[in-house]
Scaffold this motif. Structure first.
Motif, short mmCIF file in Angstrom:
data_model
loop_
_atom_site.label_atom_id
_atom_site.label_comp_id
_atom_site.label_asym_id
_atom_site.label_seq_id
_atom_site.Cartn_x
_atom_site.Cartn_y
_atom_site.Cartn_z
N THR A 166 15.50 -1.44 -3.92
CA THR A 166 15.79 -2.84 -3.82
C THR A 166 14.46 -3.70 -3.78
OG1 THR A 166 17.83 -2.40 -2.33
CG2 THR A 166 17.05 -4.34 -2.52
N ALA A 167 13.60 -3.09 -3.14
CA ALA A 167 12.19 -3.85 -2.90
C ALA A 167 11.68 -4.23 -4.31
CB ALA A 167 11.49 -3.37 -1.90
N GLN A 168 11.70 -3.09 -5.00
CA GLN A 168 11.13 -3.05 -6.37
C GLN A 168 11.83 -3.90 -7.14
OE1 GLN A 168 11.34 1.14 -7.12
NE2 GLN A 168 9.03 1.44 -6.82
N GLU A 195 2.82 4.56 -0.01
CA GLU A 195 2.98 3.53 -1.22
C GLU A 195 4.27 2.99 -1.03
OE1 GLU A 195 2.88 3.45 -6.16
OE2 GLU A 195 1.43 4.73 -4.98
N ALA A 196 5.45 3.61 -1.12
CA ALA A 196 6.81 3.15 -0.85
C ALA A 196 6.84 2.09 0.39
CB ALA A 196 7.74 4.29 -0.78
N LEU A 197 6.35 2.70 1.51
CA LEU A 197 6.28 1.73 2.66
C LEU A 197 5.58 0.54 2.64
CD1 LEU A 197 6.00 4.55 5.55
CD2 LEU A 197 7.94 3.33 4.97
N GLN A 198 4.65 0.35 1.79
CA GLN A 198 3.92 -0.66 1.57
C GLN A 198 4.58 -1.68 0.77
OE1 GLN A 198 0.07 -0.06 -0.41
NE2 GLN A 198 -0.66 -2.49 -0.21
N THR A 199 5.22 -1.30 -0.29
CA THR A 199 6.35 -2.02 -1.13
C THR A 199 7.31 -2.55 -0.39
OG1 THR A 199 5.60 -0.76 -3.25
CG2 THR A 199 7.69 -2.16 -3.14
N ILE A 200 7.97 -1.84 0.61
CA ILE A 200 9.16 -2.22 1.22
C ILE A 200 8.65 -3.20 2.18
CG2 ILE A 200 10.62 -1.42 3.34
CD1 ILE A 200 10.74 1.20 1.69
N CYS A 201 7.50 -2.94 2.91
CA CYS A 201 7.14 -3.95 3.85
C CYS A 201 6.47 -5.36 3.31
CB CYS A 201 5.90 -3.48 4.69
SG CYS A 201 6.62 -1.96 5.95
#
Length: 373
Positions: free
Chosen positions: A154-156, A263-269
């Motif tokens: 969803t973030a992407q 990397e995923a956590l950075q995108t989500i945040c």
């Protein structure tokens, strides 16, 4: 079916089953009740039900149903909001198939689609964005529901919509976070849960540290495992052995990265932030257990775009889902089971789907079904 039978008849599995029976039977005299283990995730819950793992050591071991799938816990008013959005002119509402049958106050998405609302089931938020690109004169809303492992996509997608200037796309965000929800269980004054089996899919994103905190602070053993019945059996054996030995440790059976996916956590945040509170159907508000879009992405926030009214706590004072979740009550002990809460009028999490423990119990108590009908 043949493969399933063979998997239970294999020598390694038979050894594990024997161990589970022996270990659990040795614990019940001390506990004065069956050992109660919780599989937190929906897929693990479904594996336990479909393989009848609650029948392994009937008198000595009970699997308590965890939160299940995120869609099950959607509060009534959030479903009502989605229904209202879907019935607006020039709107296409998109969501996952498992959300379609979750009821609001009166209806579900599947029912209003039958009356003409443009509601489409999709496999990913990228599908919703594509629909928005193909229908520039329509407002396309993604009704986003899921735990930590589903937030990245969803973030992407929101990031792509921002980069490409796709203004007719928005997200009605109902992403939930399991870690605060697990803490709510462990903080309960009455809890009959002896150990937890947690999903590897979530742990692979957030890492192991949150679970380590639970083990150290609450002295409850936790196993990280995938959703296969073999993995659940192995996790059960390990949890029971820890309980027999008087230990409380975190074991990563699935071998997920200890630090998670940075990397995923950075995108989500970058895209999302925690809500101060999020209501879970029949369980009340849990601090920081929901996500919302950051102000930088407010143009993609359906709650703002459609000026949705403030939520009402419609079901908390009646349903007793938390007492079932913590292993204190059986479904039929809930004061509104069958009468106020049934598959037709699901006030609580476990009645929203036929896979929920309350709906399962409802089926086997025909006199209650007759009264509520």
């Amino acid at each position: 079916m043949t493969e399933l039978v063979e998997s239970f008849q294999s020598k390694p599995t038979q050894t594990i089953l024997q161990d589970i029976t022996g270990l659990s039977s040795s614990l019940t005299p001390k506990l004065r009740r069956p050992v109660k283990l919780m599989a937190v995730s929906g897929e693990q819950t479904l594996a336990i039900a479909s393989h009848n793992l609650n029948g392994i050591a009937l008198e000595h071991l009970e699997f308590v149903q965890g939160y299940g799938k995120a869609a099950w816990s959607l509060p009534i008013d959030r479903v009502n909001h989605a229904l209202a959005i879907a019935q607006k002119p020039d709107v296409i509402l998109t969501t996952f198939s498992e959300v379609m049958t979750i009821r609001g106050s009166q209806q579900n998405l599947s029912e209003i689609r039958g009356t003409g609302a443009d509601i489409r089931t999709i496999n990913s938020p990228q599908d919703a964005l594509k629909i928005a690109q193909e229908n520039p004169s329509k407002q396309v809303v993604f009704f986003a529901v899921g735990y930590e492992d589903s937030v990245l996509s969803t973030a992407q997608t929101v990031g792509q919509a921002a980069a490409e200037g796709i203004s007719n796309f928005s997200v009605y965000c109902n992403h939930m976070t399991l870690i605060p929800a697990i803490k709510a269980i462990l903080d309960s004054p009455s809890i009959h849960i002896d150990g937890l089996i947690c999903a590897s899919e979530v742990a692979s994103v957030i890492g192991l540290e949150p679970y380590r905190f639970f083990v150290e602070s609450y002295r409850k053993p936790i196993i990280i495992a995938d959703s296969s019945h073999q993995a659940i059996l192995k996790a059960t054996q390990t949890l029971l052995q820890q309980l027999v030995d008087g230990n409380a440790e975190l074991k990563d059976q699935a071998q997920v990265p200890a630090e998670g996916d940075s990397e995923a956590l950075q995108t989500i945040c970058q895209v999302f932030e925690p809500r101060e509170f999020y209501e879970w159907r029949g369980m009340g508000s849990v601090e920081f257990s929901g996500l919302r879009l950051r102000s930088e992405y407010v143009q993609f926030d359906a709650e703002v775009k459609f000026n949705l009214p403030k939520l009402k706590l419609a079901d908390v004072q009646f349903a007793q889902c938390m007492t079932i979740l913590t292993g204190v009550f059986q479904p039929c002990q809930c004061k509104i089971f069958g009468a106020g809460c049934s598959p037709k009028t699901p006030m609580g999490t476990y009645m929203t789907t036929e896979e929920g423990i309350c709906a399962m119990h409802y089926k086997v108590f025909p006199f209650i079904a007759a009264i509520s009908d």
